[in-house]
Design an enzyme around this catalytic site. Structure first.
Site, PDB file in Angstrom:
ATOM      1  N   LYS A  22       0.860  -1.205   0.000  1.00  0.00           N
ATOM      2  CA  LYS A  22       0.000   0.000   0.000  1.00  0.00           C
ATOM      3  C   LYS A  22       0.886   1.241   0.000  1.00  0.00           C
ATOM      4  O   LYS A  22       0.675   2.161  -0.795  1.00  0.00           O
ATOM      5  CB  LYS A  22      -0.882  -0.003   1.243  1.00  0.00           C
ATOM      6  CG  LYS A  22      -1.538   1.343   1.549  1.00  0.00           C
ATOM      7  CD  LYS A  22      -2.429   1.305   2.767  1.00  0.00           C
ATOM      8  CE  LYS A  22      -1.730   1.637   4.034  1.00  0.00           C
ATOM      9  NZ  LYS A  22      -1.449   3.030   4.310  1.00  0.00           N
ATOM     10  N   ASN A  23       1.896   1.280   0.850  1.00  0.00           N
ATOM     11  CA  ASN A  23       2.690   2.498   1.015  1.00  0.00           C
ATOM     12  C   ASN A  23       3.720   2.716  -0.083  1.00  0.00           C
ATOM     13  O   ASN A  23       4.424   3.721  -0.074  1.00  0.00           O
ATOM     14  CB  ASN A  23       3.344   2.518   2.407  1.00  0.00           C
ATOM     15  CG  ASN A  23       2.293   2.713   3.493  1.00  0.00           C
ATOM     16  OD1 ASN A  23       1.133   3.013   3.198  1.00  0.00           O
ATOM     17  ND2 ASN A  23       2.675   2.516   4.731  1.00  0.00           N
ATOM     18  N   CYS A 118      -5.355  13.109  13.124  1.00  0.00           N
ATOM     19  CA  CYS A 118      -5.533  11.694  12.803  1.00  0.00           C
ATOM     20  C   CYS A 118      -5.481  10.970  14.148  1.00  0.00           C
ATOM     21  O   CYS A 118      -4.923  11.471  15.117  1.00  0.00           O
ATOM     22  CB  CYS A 118      -4.392  11.281  11.876  1.00  0.00           C
ATOM     23  SG  CYS A 118      -3.979   9.555  11.958  1.00  0.00           S
ATOM     24  N   ARG A 123       0.256  14.685  13.131  1.00  0.00           N
ATOM     25  CA  ARG A 123       0.747  14.406  11.780  1.00  0.00           C
ATOM     26  C   ARG A 123       0.676  15.631  10.859  1.00  0.00           C
ATOM     27  O   ARG A 123      -0.008  15.637   9.847  1.00  0.00           O
ATOM     28  CB  ARG A 123       0.001  13.223  11.165  1.00  0.00           C
ATOM     29  CG  ARG A 123       0.206  11.952  11.963  1.00  0.00           C
ATOM     30  CD  ARG A 123      -0.521  10.771  11.379  1.00  0.00           C
ATOM     31  NE  ARG A 123       0.164  10.266  10.184  1.00  0.00           N
ATOM     32  CZ  ARG A 123      -0.292   9.234   9.482  1.00  0.00           C
ATOM     33  NH1 ARG A 123      -1.427   8.653   9.822  1.00  0.00           N
ATOM     34  NH2 ARG A 123       0.355   8.810   8.410  1.00  0.00           N
ATOM     35  N   ASP A 306       4.827   0.774  12.384  1.00  0.00           N
ATOM     36  CA  ASP A 306       3.643   0.063  11.863  1.00  0.00           C
ATOM     37  C   ASP A 306       3.578  -1.378  12.354  1.00  0.00           C
ATOM     38  O   ASP A 306       2.600  -2.062  12.098  1.00  0.00           O
ATOM     39  CB  ASP A 306       3.633   0.078  10.329  1.00  0.00           C
ATOM     40  CG  ASP A 306       3.396   1.478   9.803  1.00  0.00           C
ATOM     41  OD1 ASP A 306       3.626   1.711   8.606  1.00  0.00           O
ATOM     42  OD2 ASP A 306       3.013   2.353  10.601  1.00  0.00           O
ATOM     43  N   ARG A 398      -8.552  -0.505   4.874  1.00  0.00           N
ATOM     44  CA  ARG A 398      -7.719   0.526   4.237  1.00  0.00           C
ATOM     45  C   ARG A 398      -6.380  -0.055   3.815  1.00  0.00           C
ATOM     46  O   ARG A 398      -5.778   0.399   2.859  1.00  0.00           O
ATOM     47  CB  ARG A 398      -7.447   1.672   5.208  1.00  0.00           C
ATOM     48  CG  ARG A 398      -8.659   2.449   5.605  1.00  0.00           C
ATOM     49  CD  ARG A 398      -8.281   3.691   6.348  1.00  0.00           C
ATOM     50  NE  ARG A 398      -7.251   4.423   5.626  1.00  0.00           N
ATOM     51  CZ  ARG A 398      -6.709   5.551   6.096  1.00  0.00           C
ATOM     52  NH1 ARG A 398      -7.065   6.031   7.259  1.00  0.00           N
ATOM     53  NH2 ARG A 398      -5.812   6.182   5.400  1.00  0.00           N
TER      54      ARG A 398
HETATM   55  C1  EPZ Z   1       4.154   7.085   6.541  1.00  0.00           C
HETATM   56  O1  EPZ Z   1       3.320   8.086   7.078  1.00  0.00           O
HETATM   57  C2  EPZ Z   1       3.283   5.843   6.391  1.00  0.00           C
HETATM   58  N1  EPZ Z   1       2.183   6.143   5.469  1.00  0.00           N
HETATM   59  C3  EPZ Z   1       2.738   5.448   7.764  1.00  0.00           C
HETATM   60  O2  EPZ Z   1       2.009   4.247   7.590  1.00  0.00           O
HETATM   61  C4  EPZ Z   1       3.920   5.167   8.695  1.00  0.00           C
HETATM   62  O3  EPZ Z   1       3.416   4.851   9.982  1.00  0.00           O
HETATM   63  C5  EPZ Z   1       4.804   6.411   8.769  1.00  0.00           C
HETATM   64  O4  EPZ Z   1       5.235   6.781   7.441  1.00  0.00           O
HETATM   65  C6  EPZ Z   1       6.046   6.194   9.615  1.00  0.00           C
HETATM   66  O5  EPZ Z   1       6.782   5.118   9.103  1.00  0.00           O
HETATM   67  C7  EPZ Z   1       2.430   6.120   4.136  1.00  0.00           C
HETATM   68  O6  EPZ Z   1       3.538   5.865   3.685  1.00  0.00           O
HETATM   69  C8  EPZ Z   1       1.270   6.392   3.234  1.00  0.00           C
HETATM   70  P1  EPZ Z   1       5.993  10.563   8.566  1.00  0.00           P
HETATM   71  P2  EPZ Z   1       3.820   9.630   7.063  1.00  0.00           P
HETATM   72  O7  EPZ Z   1       5.847  11.812   7.788  1.00  0.00           O
HETATM   73  O8  EPZ Z   1       4.708   9.869   5.932  1.00  0.00           O
HETATM   74  C9  EPZ Z   1       6.200  13.993  11.833  1.00  0.00           C
HETATM   75  C10 EPZ Z   1       0.176   2.885   7.738  1.00  0.00           C
HETATM   76  O9  EPZ Z   1      -0.124   2.234   8.720  1.00  0.00           O
HETATM   77  N2  EPZ Z   1       6.061  14.952  10.710  1.00  0.00           N
HETATM   78  O10 EPZ Z   1       7.157   9.665   8.310  1.00  0.00           O
HETATM   79  O11 EPZ Z   1       2.610  10.490   7.250  1.00  0.00           O
HETATM   80  C11 EPZ Z   1       4.942  13.145  12.030  1.00  0.00           C
HETATM   81  O12 EPZ Z   1       4.006  13.851  12.836  1.00  0.00           O
HETATM   82  C12 EPZ Z   1       0.603   4.307   7.870  1.00  0.00           C
HETATM   83  O13 EPZ Z   1       0.222   2.429   6.556  1.00  0.00           O
HETATM   84  C13 EPZ Z   1       6.075  16.317  10.986  1.00  0.00           C
HETATM   85  O14 EPZ Z   1       6.182  16.749  12.141  1.00  0.00           O
HETATM   86  O15 EPZ Z   1       4.675   9.685   8.415  1.00  0.00           O
HETATM   87  C14 EPZ Z   1       5.478  11.913  12.701  1.00  0.00           C
HETATM   88  O16 EPZ Z   1       5.590  12.175  14.088  1.00  0.00           O
HETATM   89  C15 EPZ Z   1       0.269   4.849   9.243  1.00  0.00           C
HETATM   90  N3  EPZ Z   1       5.939  17.197   9.956  1.00  0.00           N
HETATM   91  C16 EPZ Z   1       6.871  11.753  12.091  1.00  0.00           C
HETATM   92  O17 EPZ Z   1       7.197  13.021  11.497  1.00  0.00           O
HETATM   93  C17 EPZ Z   1       5.807  16.789   8.653  1.00  0.00           C
HETATM   94  O18 EPZ Z   1       5.702  17.639   7.754  1.00  0.00           O
HETATM   95  C18 EPZ Z   1       6.953  10.701  11.006  1.00  0.00           C
HETATM   96  O19 EPZ Z   1       5.892  10.947  10.113  1.00  0.00           O
HETATM   97  C19 EPZ Z   1       5.786  15.398   8.392  1.00  0.00           C
HETATM   98  C20 EPZ Z   1       5.929  14.497   9.438  1.00  0.00           C
END
Ligand code: EPZ
Length: 421
Positions: A22-23, A118, A123, A306, A398
């Site tokens: 998915k990702n 969320c 996020r 995850d 999802r």
């Molecule tokens: C990706 O989400 C995945 N989703 C998530 O999988 C996964 O849990 C996550 O990466 C961490 O590995 C997809 O790839 C579609 P991040 P993402 O940006 O990119 C902070 C699932 O179960 N952050 O790596 O949204 C954020 O709040 C999903 O399939 C900021 O502060 O996660 C978090 O604490 C759930 N500002 C950390 O970084 C930003 O602009 C990591 O988030 C962006 C992120």
């Protein structure tokens, strides 16, 4: 509304085939917006989030052709006129924010609803927007929407203060058509980032270093369509590995390999599971009793956030006490209270959950709160005594394709049922 009903107590035995990631499929579908000709994709999993993404691409004016039983997808997305990702779609899938990089790069404009909060955390997308501004985009926020404009994006040196997976992917896509070189530092190293980079390079992009913490992208004038088969879903792989270990079963996960699962393999072997790799795939054998061990989540190649919820379900019935530390999201322990309702002994202290293993869990009606928490509750139901009903399973649909069919094929007593009231 539907629920998943499980009668626990049977070790999983047999073979399971993992669906496409998915990702990886999500960013690759958005990357198809960059091409001047159509792309054709294989191994795209049939999930709610994929349907949401296809609806968004069609809303933007893309044409989608689906092969028999979703076996292939063709996306033609040239000459789009409507450059807006609306709230009603973005609020159901935050990854819609990945539309911004391609639209800014190709059409110099994007209007994307802010994703909002969320279940697992705030996020924000501030790091995505900051990077686009460094590349010359003008960003304004009005009425809950991000308005982004950029007269030809410029390459820039971008250092992410936090590792962000979709942030890395969004900016990488934008940089493929920017003027000059873009360097991403402290980039995400997830396998899905590598798969996206490979797809972009097939389209004619120049992306180097994906999979390391420094990615270099040389902007080009245009990208063309390409063919690509999406990698298998490592989070689904890991979920089935943990299910086999938890139920004391023996499962062969076909089309799987340990390349991207090293952190999980080490931890599962510490609990007493046996894991071997052969030409057919990965074999996992669960021990009679699991040993409690500690985990700390981290960006790839660390222990994936995850996997945290599913691992907690395992530790709920392990021998000893396990300390689980979640460092990525600030609110990713909602499954803990549901496991406690099944008899687990879990105390949450800030970013840490202290899990004291109990002899057994008892089946109960429980509520899913997010995608991976739903998987954790199904795993708990597989070992609990009696019946477990997992509600709000739209969360699970999802990210897992036909999950109850796959578990049933491994001998689990599990079915989907209508919620009467
Ligand atoms: C990706 O989400 C995945 N989703 C998530 O999988 C996964 O849990 C996550 O990466 C961490 O590995 C997809 O790839 C579609 P991040 P993402 O940006 O990119 C902070 C699932 O179960 N952050 O790596 O949204 C954020 O709040 C999903 O399939 C900021 O502060 O996660 C978090 O604490 C759930 N500002 C950390 O970084 C930003 O602009 C990591 O988030 C962006 C992120």
């Amino acid at each position: 509304m539907q629920k998943i009903v499980i009668e626990g107590g049977r070790p999983l035995k047999g073979e399971v085939e993992i669906s496409g990631s998915k990702n990886s499929a999500l960013p690759i579908l958005f990357a198809s917006l960059l091409g001047n000709t159509s792309v054709s994709l294989k191994n795209i999993p049939h999930l709610r989030d994929i349907d949401t993404t296809l609806r968004l691409l069609e809303k933007l004016g893309a044409k989608i052709k689906k092969g028999f039983r979703f076996s292939s997808l063709e996306v033609s997305a040239n000459g789009l006129r409507h450059l807006e990702a609306p709230y009603d779609l973005v609020r159901t899938m935050r990854a819609s924010v990945l539309v911004m990089g391609p639209l800014l790069a190709k059409y110099e404009r994007a209007r994307v609803s802010l994703p909002g909060g969320c279940a697992i955390g705030a996020r924000p997308i501030n790091l995505h927007l900051k990077a686009f501004e460094q590349m010359g985009a003008k960003i304004s926020i009005e009425g809950g929407y991000v308005e982004a404009k950029a007269k030809h994006l410029q390459g820039a040196r971008i250092n992410f203060e936090t590792v962000t997976v979709t942030g890395t992917e969004n900016v990488m896509m934008a940089a493929t058509l920017a003027k000059g070189e873009t360097v991403l530092e402290n980039a995400a190293r997830e396998p899905e980032v590598i798969d996206l980079a490979n797809f972009l390079n097939k389209m004619g992009a120049k992306v180097y270093g994906a999979g390391t913490d420094t990615i270099i992208i040389d902007g080009v004038d245009e990208l063309k369509g390409a063919e690509h088969t999406v990698i298998p879903d490592r989070i689904e792989m890991g979920t089935f590995m943990m299910a086999a270990a938890l139920t004391g079963g023996s499962v062969l996960i076909k089309n799987a390999d340990l390349t991207f699962l090293e952190a999980l393999r080490v931890k599962l072997e510490e609990t007493g599971a046996k894991i071997s790799q052969n030409t057919q795939g990965l074999r996992i054998e669960g021990p009679k009793t699991l040993k409690a061990i500690d985990i700390i989540t981290a960006p790839f190649p660390g222990f994936a956030t995850d996997f945290q919820a599913q691992f907690m379900a395992m530790m709920a019935v392990a021998h000893g006490t396990s300390v689980i530390t979640e460092t990525i999201f600030e609110n990713r322990f909602m499954h803990a209270q549901e496991l406690v309702r099944m008899g687990a002994d879990i105390k949450i202290e800030g970013k840490t959950a202290v899990v004291k293993g109990v002899k057994k869990l008892s089946g109960a009606p429980v509520m899913a709160s997010d995608l991976r928490a739903s998987a954790a509750l199904i795993l708990a139901g597989l070992v609990a005594e009696g019946l477990t009903e997992v509600h709000r399973i739209y969360h699970i649909d999802r990210g897992y394709e036909n999950i109850e069919k796959k578990f049933r094929k491994l001998g689990a007593r599990i079915k989907r049922a209508k919620v009467k009231y």
